[in-house]
Design a protein around this motif. Structure first.
Motif, PDB file in Angstrom:
ATOM      1  N   CYS A 157     -19.723 -30.887  51.527  1.00 13.40           N
ATOM      2  CA  CYS A 157     -19.036 -32.185  51.475  1.00 13.40           C
ATOM      3  C   CYS A 157     -19.388 -32.935  50.200  1.00 13.40           C
ATOM      4  O   CYS A 157     -18.505 -33.511  49.537  1.00 13.40           O
ATOM      5  CB  CYS A 157     -19.406 -33.035  52.694  1.00 13.40           C
ATOM      6  N   ARG A 158     -20.657 -32.935  49.848  1.00 14.13           N
ATOM      7  CA  ARG A 158     -21.085 -33.669  48.652  1.00 14.13           C
ATOM      8  C   ARG A 158     -20.497 -33.073  47.379  1.00 14.13           C
ATOM      9  O   ARG A 158     -20.276 -33.801  46.400  1.00 14.13           O
ATOM     10  CB  ARG A 158     -22.611 -33.699  48.591  1.00 14.13           C
ATOM     11  N   ARG A 159     -20.233 -31.772  47.380  1.00 12.27           N
ATOM     12  CA  ARG A 159     -19.630 -31.141  46.190  1.00 12.27           C
ATOM     13  C   ARG A 159     -18.191 -31.579  45.960  1.00 12.27           C
ATOM     14  O   ARG A 159     -17.636 -31.340  44.878  1.00 12.27           O
ATOM     15  CB  ARG A 159     -19.691 -29.615  46.307  1.00 12.27           C
ATOM     16  N   MET A 160     -17.583 -32.223  46.946  1.00 14.97           N
ATOM     17  CA  MET A 160     -16.188 -32.668  46.811  1.00 14.97           C
ATOM     18  C   MET A 160     -16.063 -33.924  45.953  1.00 14.97           C
ATOM     19  O   MET A 160     -14.952 -34.337  45.622  1.00 14.97           O
ATOM     20  CB  MET A 160     -15.586 -32.917  48.186  1.00 14.97           C
ATOM     21  N   VAL A 161     -17.177 -34.570  45.611  1.00 14.00           N
ATOM     22  CA  VAL A 161     -17.136 -35.787  44.808  1.00 14.00           C
ATOM     23  C   VAL A 161     -18.068 -35.650  43.606  1.00 14.00           C
ATOM     24  O   VAL A 161     -18.936 -34.780  43.571  1.00 14.00           O
ATOM     25  CB  VAL A 161     -17.530 -37.034  45.635  1.00 14.00           C
ATOM     26  N   ASP A 162     -17.867 -36.546  42.637  1.00 14.88           N
ATOM     27  CA  ASP A 162     -18.737 -36.611  41.463  1.00 14.88           C
ATOM     28  C   ASP A 162     -19.930 -37.499  41.812  1.00 14.88           C
ATOM     29  O   ASP A 162     -19.852 -38.726  41.766  1.00 14.88           O
ATOM     30  CB  ASP A 162     -17.959 -37.188  40.282  1.00 14.88           C
ATOM     31  N   ILE A 338     -15.372 -36.990  57.003  1.00 14.29           N
ATOM     32  CA  ILE A 338     -16.479 -37.275  56.090  1.00 14.29           C
ATOM     33  C   ILE A 338     -16.054 -37.046  54.641  1.00 14.29           C
ATOM     34  O   ILE A 338     -16.366 -37.863  53.756  1.00 14.29           O
ATOM     35  CB  ILE A 338     -17.708 -36.422  56.461  1.00 14.29           C
ATOM     36  N   ILE A 339     -15.343 -35.967  54.361  1.00 14.55           N
ATOM     37  CA  ILE A 339     -14.892 -35.728  52.985  1.00 14.55           C
ATOM     38  C   ILE A 339     -13.932 -36.829  52.552  1.00 14.55           C
ATOM     39  O   ILE A 339     -14.015 -37.334  51.423  1.00 14.55           O
ATOM     40  CB  ILE A 339     -14.248 -34.342  52.854  1.00 14.55           C
ATOM     41  N   ALA A 340     -13.024 -37.233  53.431  1.00 20.14           N
ATOM     42  CA  ALA A 340     -12.099 -38.318  53.087  1.00 20.14           C
ATOM     43  C   ALA A 340     -12.867 -39.597  52.776  1.00 20.14           C
ATOM     44  O   ALA A 340     -12.570 -40.292  51.782  1.00 20.14           O
ATOM     45  CB  ALA A 340     -11.120 -38.550  54.236  1.00 20.14           C
ATOM     46  N   ALA A 341     -13.848 -39.933  53.603  1.00 24.03           N
ATOM     47  CA  ALA A 341     -14.642 -41.146  53.368  1.00 24.03           C
ATOM     48  C   ALA A 341     -15.390 -41.069  52.041  1.00 24.03           C
ATOM     49  O   ALA A 341     -15.433 -42.053  51.282  1.00 24.03           O
ATOM     50  CB  ALA A 341     -15.621 -41.351  54.516  1.00 24.03           C
ATOM     51  N   LEU A 342     -15.959 -39.913  51.726  1.00 20.64           N
ATOM     52  CA  LEU A 342     -16.684 -39.760  50.460  1.00 20.64           C
ATOM     53  C   LEU A 342     -15.757 -39.952  49.264  1.00 20.64           C
ATOM     54  O   LEU A 342     -16.145 -40.562  48.255  1.00 20.64           O
ATOM     55  CB  LEU A 342     -17.345 -38.389  50.396  1.00 20.64           C
ATOM     56  N   LEU A 343     -14.538 -39.463  49.346  1.00 18.76           N
ATOM     57  CA  LEU A 343     -13.603 -39.619  48.231  1.00 18.76           C
ATOM     58  C   LEU A 343     -13.210 -41.083  48.040  1.00 18.76           C
ATOM     59  O   LEU A 343     -13.063 -41.552  46.906  1.00 18.76           O
ATOM     60  CB  LEU A 343     -12.367 -38.744  48.449  1.00 18.76           C
ATOM     61  N   VAL A 344     -13.041 -41.827  49.135  1.00 18.52           N
ATOM     62  CA  VAL A 344     -12.757 -43.260  49.008  1.00 18.52           C
ATOM     63  C   VAL A 344     -13.966 -43.981  48.420  1.00 18.52           C
ATOM     64  O   VAL A 344     -13.824 -44.860  47.554  1.00 18.52           O
ATOM     65  CB  VAL A 344     -12.360 -43.856  50.364  1.00 18.52           C
ATOM     66  N   LEU A 345     -15.166 -43.619  48.845  1.00 20.58           N
ATOM     67  CA  LEU A 345     -16.378 -44.233  48.296  1.00 20.58           C
ATOM     68  C   LEU A 345     -16.535 -43.895  46.813  1.00 20.58           C
ATOM     69  O   LEU A 345     -16.998 -44.744  46.032  1.00 20.58           O
ATOM     70  CB  LEU A 345     -17.598 -43.773  49.077  1.00 20.58           C
ATOM     71  N   GLU A 346     -16.145 -42.708  46.426  1.00 25.04           N
ATOM     72  CA  GLU A 346     -16.149 -42.358  45.003  1.00 25.04           C
ATOM     73  C   GLU A 346     -15.192 -43.264  44.227  1.00 25.04           C
ATOM     74  O   GLU A 346     -15.529 -43.792  43.158  1.00 25.04           O
ATOM     75  CB  GLU A 346     -15.739 -40.900  44.833  1.00 25.04           C
ATOM     76  N   GLY A 347     -13.997 -43.467  44.761  1.00 30.99           N
ATOM     77  CA  GLY A 347     -13.034 -44.341  44.106  1.00 30.99           C
ATOM     78  C   GLY A 347     -13.520 -45.771  44.017  1.00 30.99           C
ATOM     79  O   GLY A 347     -13.374 -46.438  42.982  1.00 30.99           O
TER      80      GLY A 347
END
Length: 445
Positions: A157-162, A338-347
């Motif tokens: 999951c963490r690898r899906m974001v910067d 969780i992946i969706a939430a991480l991508l929004v948090l990245e944005g």
């Protein structure tokens, strides 16, 4: 004696009241049937925190072992993590959960290797037939092996974001006493966010509220924590943690359509020109945002089995549903809140302002939300709508959709109840309310 399982086998999974509609005997028969149907030497099995899950899951595993399957037992696990296990071990999988349903329910979500969907038309009907016919088949070679996939899934999951772009945001997370309470800490602990946890204790009686974040009453505690603690964002998960809804810093709910648009934009920045799927209930804004960011929007039916199949056909990088399900090509096309939430948090980490301001470009129209109407003649009501709105652009991809220049609606029947579900959107709130009431009057004649 043969079983009648017609009441508990649904379009996409199994849902039942325990023990009235599903008990250990029935679970064992389904486990035996599942192993025979998939015909794989190994299968993965997991369960959520519901009170009935340990016994039902054990009976299912025993039935599968009797059929000669070697069972990879993931134990207490979220559905998205079990899909990950199906992908990395290349095995079919079965997850005991009733997702957001009340405590007396349980169920089974099933998939083939690589988390490929099993729905009514792609295997569930066959599994039901095998389970109903009985008796259970006995073969040699079965066994049980314990596995733990959460650490590997968390890193995935963490690898899906910067990670280098993430900021120390204050994030309130409501696990609803569901499986997010186990998965979220493992995913989030190495990240810079300050997490304010709500109801992370696993408890299948749901003592605080049902783990169903689409219902506003289940978000009240989260909204209060956000406002009192100056949080940047809130996240609410359902019972098996494969679905999430977001709340902004003011406490306002973010719709599944808006989250779909935000995640699509994030992924198109990293994958220019990619195909993105959205179900036909999603806002017009989703299609527009995908196109504006150079993506190829593809509209689909509602439901995970249809979306996963279309993702495989089109090579889509992402698919989103209004109901809070988000599917990722790089996650074996399975859904992960969780992946969706991480991508929004990245944005949000990269945005100079609060989440409510970041949302503004995506929230372009007024939506009715999903409205259920009890009708005895579903077909007759849809025919009335077709005649009344014959001058609009009509399609029947999933129920009836009619589109005009300034508004649209979709009306589709429930698979399990005498209900019609209406979703309607217009360019402003006043028009939406007028058209909503007008369409409902036709449905409820």
């Amino acid at each position: 004696m043969s079983l009648d399982l017609s009441k508990i086998f649904k379009a996409y999974d199994i849902r039942a009241v325990v023990p009235d509609e599903m008990n250990e005997q029935i679970a064992g028969s389904i486990g035996n049937a599942f192993a025979r149907f998939v015909g794989a030497p190994r299968i993965a099995v997991g369960r959520d925190m519901r009170v009935s899950s340990p016994e039902l899951c054990a009976a299912f595993v025993a039935g599968a072992v009797r059929a000669g399957a070697h069972v990879l037992d993931a134990g207490l696990v979220s559905t998205d993590a079990l899909y990950f296990a199906s992908g990395v071990f290349d095995v079919p999988a079965a997850m005991f959960t009733a997702s957001h349903n009340p405590p007396r329910y349980n169920g089974i979500k099933m998939c083939r290797e690589k988390a490929a969907p099993i729905g009514e038309e792609s295997g569930l009907a066959d599994i039901r037939r095998l389970a109903e016919e009985g008796p259970q088949i006995e073969r040699d070679g079965g066994g049980i092996e314990k596995i733990d996939v959460l650490a590997d899934y968390a890193e995935h999951c963490r690898r899906m974001v910067d990670r280098s772009s993430l900021q120390p945001l204050r994030v309130a997370i409501d696990a609803g006493n569901g499986m997010a309470g186990k998965t979220v800490p493992i995913v989030f602990d190495p990240l810079p966010f300050e997490v304010l946890p709500l109801y992370f204790e696993l408890d299948g009686t749901f003592p605080n509220h049902l783990a169903n974040p689409i219902e506003p009453e289940n978000l009240v505690a989260l909204q209060k924590v956000i406002r009192q603690n100056g949080c940047d964002v809130g996240v609410a998960f359902d019972g098996d943690a494969d679905r999430c809804f977001l709340v902004d810093e003011t406490g306002a709910l973010i719709t599944g359509s808006t989250t779909t648009a935000m995640v699509a934009e994030r992924l198109l920045l990293k994958n220019p020109g990619a195909t993105v799927l959205y179900n036909l209930i999603c806002s017009w804004s989703v299609r527009e945002v995908i196109a504006e960011n150079g993506g190829a929007p593809v509209r689909t039916r509602v439901g995970h089995s249809f979306i996963k199949e279309r993702m495989a056909e089109t090579g889509a990088i992402f698919g989103g549903e209004h109901s809070g399900h988000y599917y990722f090509r790089d996650n074996f096309r399975a859904d992960s809140g969780i992946i969706a939430a991480l991508l929004v948090l990245e944005g949000l980490s990269q945005f100079d302002g609060p989440l409510s301001e970041m949302l503004a470009p995506y929230e372009r129209y007024a939506s009715s939300g999903e409205i259920n109407s009890v009708v005895s003649d579903q077909h007759g009501a849809i025919e009335r709508l077709r005649r009344r709105y014959a001058d609009g652009r009509e399609d029947t991809l999933d129920g009836l959709t009619v589109e005009y220049e300034d508004w649209w609606f979709n009306c589709r029947p429930s698979n399990t109840e005498p209900l019609l579900r209406l979703n309607l959107e217009a360019r402003n709130k006043e028009s939406m309310k007028q058209k909503r009431d007008e369409v409902l009057s036709v449905i409820r004649e």
